[in-house]
Design an enzyme around this catalytic site. Structure first.
Site, PDB file in Angstrom:
ATOM      1  N   ALA A  66       0.873  -1.166   0.000  1.00 33.84           N
ATOM      2  CA  ALA A  66       0.000   0.000   0.000  1.00 33.84           C
ATOM      3  C   ALA A  66       0.914   1.222   0.000  1.00 33.84           C
ATOM      4  O   ALA A  66       2.054   1.144   0.465  1.00 33.84           O
ATOM      5  CB  ALA A  66      -0.861  -0.013   1.252  1.00 33.84           C
ATOM      6  N   GLY A 112       0.468  -4.867   1.009  1.00 33.50           N
ATOM      7  CA  GLY A 112      -0.734  -4.888   0.179  1.00 33.50           C
ATOM      8  C   GLY A 112      -0.530  -5.574  -1.157  1.00 33.50           C
ATOM      9  O   GLY A 112      -1.492  -6.049  -1.768  1.00 33.50           O
ATOM     10  N   GLU A 115      -0.945  -9.141  -0.396  1.00 29.85           N
ATOM     11  CA  GLU A 115      -2.375  -9.317  -0.096  1.00 29.85           C
ATOM     12  C   GLU A 115      -3.205  -9.318  -1.379  1.00 29.85           C
ATOM     13  O   GLU A 115      -4.167 -10.076  -1.502  1.00 29.85           O
ATOM     14  CB  GLU A 115      -2.838  -8.221   0.874  1.00 29.85           C
ATOM     15  CG  GLU A 115      -2.246  -8.415   2.269  1.00 29.85           C
ATOM     16  CD  GLU A 115      -2.541  -7.268   3.216  1.00 29.85           C
ATOM     17  OE1 GLU A 115      -2.180  -6.123   2.868  1.00 29.85           O
ATOM     18  OE2 GLU A 115      -3.131  -7.502   4.282  1.00 29.85           O
ATOM     19  N   GLU A 135       4.498  -5.268   7.404  1.00 26.99           N
ATOM     20  CA  GLU A 135       3.780  -4.182   8.079  1.00 26.99           C
ATOM     21  C   GLU A 135       4.275  -3.900   9.496  1.00 26.99           C
ATOM     22  O   GLU A 135       4.299  -2.755   9.935  1.00 26.99           O
ATOM     23  CB  GLU A 135       2.266  -4.488   8.127  1.00 26.99           C
ATOM     24  CG  GLU A 135       1.544  -4.257   6.810  1.00 26.99           C
ATOM     25  CD  GLU A 135       1.620  -5.447   5.855  1.00 26.99           C
ATOM     26  OE1 GLU A 135       2.396  -6.400   6.107  1.00 26.99           O
ATOM     27  OE2 GLU A 135       0.893  -5.414   4.847  1.00 26.99           O
TER      28      GLU A 135
END
Ligand code: COA
Length: 259
Positions: A66, A112, A115, A135
């Site tokens: 992300a 992300g 993911e 993270e």
């Protein structure tokens, strides 16, 4: 469909979706997440698109996570909203699409990015790919389904270790873990993945959609996957594809599905 951060190329019955922010290692900012949602929605409603392959542009990254620059100053409330909104419009959305989605992991798939790859129906990686959920090095946890999908794919102990240690694993390890199905040289990744996609595209898309739903049912709280399988199995008998598939077999010819 014109998108700022995505390239969309239709090739016969399959479509290649390339996340195209190479200068930021294809990090998922808000605009890219929305564009991905819009693209997946439009493509899944297009009957001529039988399989979607997702990859990242450039040779370095699938998606490096992300976009950290967008959420560094978020409050508790905004952080929660970021995860909830992303899960709803992109990650759960892909998982539940009736069109098969394959991730072609061509480099870093971090946070992300991993993911996103895990939300796809399955994954193929290039030899140089590196995967991880880093993270906790940022003082946060995976928020786009990583704490749920990683243990589903590789087992609880390995997921605990990967998430707690934030290590990146290489493509071979990812294959040993069952996180990716195949590892191929980078220059063959798209060809190899597209070949799988074309094989899928030859089969009944109606039956495939029902199979995806039944497989996913195993992971849904309060849903009995065996029941879903029974219902979906039965409903196939009312489809033109079933009639064509069984008739073609009995007539010793190749089935031609209408889709
Ligand atoms: N969010 C925002 N920008 C990112 C990003 C992310 N997740 N990952 C990479 N970028 C940007 C970098 O800031 C840099 O931009 P700049 O040139 O404007 O400074 C550019 O992409 C290139 O990355 P860089 O770090 O210079 O490449 P590298 O080869 O030295 O390192 C990584 C590659 C993947 C190891 C490193 O970029 C990294 O650790 N990224 C963050 C991974 C992460 O924690 N993801 C989880 C987010 S929840």
């Amino acid at each position: 469909m014109k998108m700022k951060n995505l390239l969309i190329e239709k090739q016969d019955s399959i479509t290649l979706l390339t996340i195209n922010r190479p200068e930021k290692l294809n990090a998922l900012n808000k605009a890219t997440i929305q564009e991905l949602h819009d693209a997946f929605k439009t493509l899944s409603e297009d009957k001529s698109v039988q399989v979607i392959v997702v990859t990242g542009s450039g040779e370095k990254a699938f998606v490096a996570g992300a976009d950290i620059s967008e959420f560094a100053d978020f409050s508790v409330e905004k952080g929660g909203m970021l995860a909830a909104n992303g899960q709803e419009i992109l990650f759960d959305f892909i998982q539940n699409l009736s069109t098969p989605v394959i991730a072609a992991v061509n480099g870093f798939a971090l946070g992300g990015g991993l993911e996103l790859a895990m939300a796809c129906h399955f994954r193929v990686a290039s030899e140089n790919a590196k995967m991880g959920l880093p993270e906790v090095t940022l003082g946060v946890i995976p928020g786009y389904g990583g704490t749920q999908r990683l243990p589903q794919l590789i087992g609880k102990g390995r997921a605990m270790e990967m998430i707690m240690s934030a290590v990146m694993i290489d493509a071979e390890t990812a294959k040993n873990y069952g996180l990716v199905n195949h590892v191929v040289p980078q220059d063959q990744l798209l060809e190899f993945t597209k070949n799988i996609a074309f094989k899928i595209a030859r089969n009944s898309s109606v039956a495939i959609a029902k199979a995806i739903e039944a497989i996913n049912a195993n992971y849904e709280d309060g849903v009995n996957g065996y029941e879903t399988e029974i219902v979906n199995f039965g409903s196939c008998f009312g489809t033109a594809d079933f009639k064509e598939g069984t008739t073609a077999f009995l007539e010793k010819r190749k089935a031609v599905f209408l889709g």
